[in-house]
Design an enzyme around this catalytic site. Structure first.
Site, PDB file in Angstrom:
ATOM      1  N   HIS A 195      44.031  42.475  27.465  1.00 18.47           N
ATOM      2  CA  HIS A 195      42.631  42.076  28.139  1.00 18.47           C
ATOM      3  C   HIS A 195      41.534  43.032  28.060  1.00 18.47           C
ATOM      4  O   HIS A 195      40.945  43.150  28.390  1.00 18.47           O
ATOM      5  CB  HIS A 195      42.826  42.667  30.369  1.00 18.47           C
ATOM      6  N   GLU A 252      41.418  35.989  26.077  1.00 24.25           N
ATOM      7  CA  GLU A 252      43.031  36.556  26.760  1.00 24.25           C
ATOM      8  C   GLU A 252      43.783  35.285  25.970  1.00 24.25           C
ATOM      9  O   GLU A 252      43.907  34.247  26.538  1.00 24.25           O
ATOM     10  CB  GLU A 252      42.944  37.065  27.936  1.00 24.25           C
TER      11      GLU A 252
END
Length: 349
Positions: free
Chosen positions: A179, A314
């Site tokens: 992330h 992501e």
């Protein structure tokens, strides 16, 4: 090539171990043993000036008290699970509700808040760190004891490779990602709306009013989600489009269109600095989050976080929606090995 290991003490007195990977070109990746969190990536611009291109907190304790998930490894699931429920082998499992009525990024005890053990490896043309942790049976409501290994590797081609591995003693779900929030301007000098982005994706997932995937895949053509050709992230982000009424920007899964090809799935570029990022992955898509909301905490650059400071890219498989939608993309059968790999290549134009 070099590897350094340091101790970081927070304002409250907590200690974390910092690992620094440095290649022969001076590219530097810093991470800590909490959540495998990447705290800095320092790369040159077209003039040879090295600056940090990811967001990180000034105080490492802030990583424990945020929903921003800066730089962390995410698991067991990536994204939101609608209704915080899954069904595996005719059994129902109630999961942590840490995002309204839903499960986000593994629940309250996701991988992002775990302390990992690690070992470092120094090769002739690479440096790496391998992180290890165990997620116990029932943690977050998920079945199975899962052994997790995450490897960060930096080579002299300015490639930063993340390899994810896991094995469970019960059939469960595992869909991992990283992330990190990227801003290629260096030390967050400009908003990411000026960055150009290209994605090899022809569809994106529709979200409901709780940001849960509905099961509908929408063709990107003639929508603000068409990044099949390079365009600025800010070009269409303020359009009156019904999905933006939910998310205030991009926070969607883009499904790649050619499943046999893994190279250069995503390209991010900052024209002023000349810095570029090429992402290759064996995942079937990427969630693009355009930093739509402000999280609490002071950044390592010395100021508070602002909206659109950075963009998350992501790489993962499609998130699980309500009523087990898309769960097949996350199922890990007992005794079988989970593995996934994403490569971030830093370039200068």
């Amino acid at each position: 090539m070099d590897i350094k290991t340091n101790f970081i003490e927070t304002k409250s007195g907590n200690l974390y171990k910092e690992i620094v990977l440095i290649n022969d070109n001076g590219v530097e990746v810093k991470c800590i043993d909490l959540g495998c969190i990447i705290t800095q990536i320092n790369v040159p611009d077209r003039y040879g000036k090295y600056e940090n291109i990811v967001l990180g907190y000034e105080d490492c304790d802030d990583y424990l008290n945020t929903t921003a998930y800066f730089g962390a490894v995410i698991g067991r699931n990536s994204g939101r699970i609608g209704g915080a429920k899954i069904r595996i082998d005719e059994l129902d499992y109630e999961l942590n509700k840490n995002d309204g009525n839903n499960t986000l990024h593994g629940g309250y005890n996701g991988f992002n808040v775990k302390k990992f053990s690690f070992k470092t490896v120094k090769g002739e043309d690479f440096v790496s760190v391998k992180f290890y942790c165990i997620s116990e049976d029932g943690e977050g409501g998920f079945p199975g004891k899962v052994e997790v290994e995450v490897c960060y590797l930096l080579n002299n081609d300015n490639e930063f490779k993340i390899s994810y591995n896991g094995i469970s003693d019960k059939t469960t779900v595992l869909n991992m990602t990283n992330h990190s929030y990227f801003n290629l301007s260096g030390n967050c000098k400009r908003k990411i709306t000026t960055h150009t982005l290209q994605i090899q994706a022809d569809k994106f997932t529709e979200l409901d009013d709780e940001s849960i995937v509905t099961g509908k895949m929408i063709n990107v053509l003639n929508t603000p989600f068409d990044f099949t050709k390079r365009k600025k992230i800010g070009q269409d982000i303020y359009q009156d489009y019904y999905q933006f009424n939910i998310t205030k920007g991009y926070d969607h899964f883009f499904k790649f269109k050619d499943y046999m090809k893994t190279e250069n799935r995503v390209e991010l570029y900052d024209e002023e600095s000349g810095r570029g990022l090429l992402i290759s992955t064996d995942c079937n898509g990427v969630v693009v989050y355009s930093g739509n909301y402000v999280s609490k905490g002071k950044l390592s650059i010395g100021r508070e976080i602002e909206a659109r400071d950075a963009v998350c890219l992501e790489t993962q498989n499609v998130p699980i929606g309500k009523s087990n939608l898309f769960i097949e993309d996350s199922i890990l059968e007992a005794g079988r090995k989970y593995s996934s790999e994403t490569i971030y290549k830093f370039i200068v134009k």
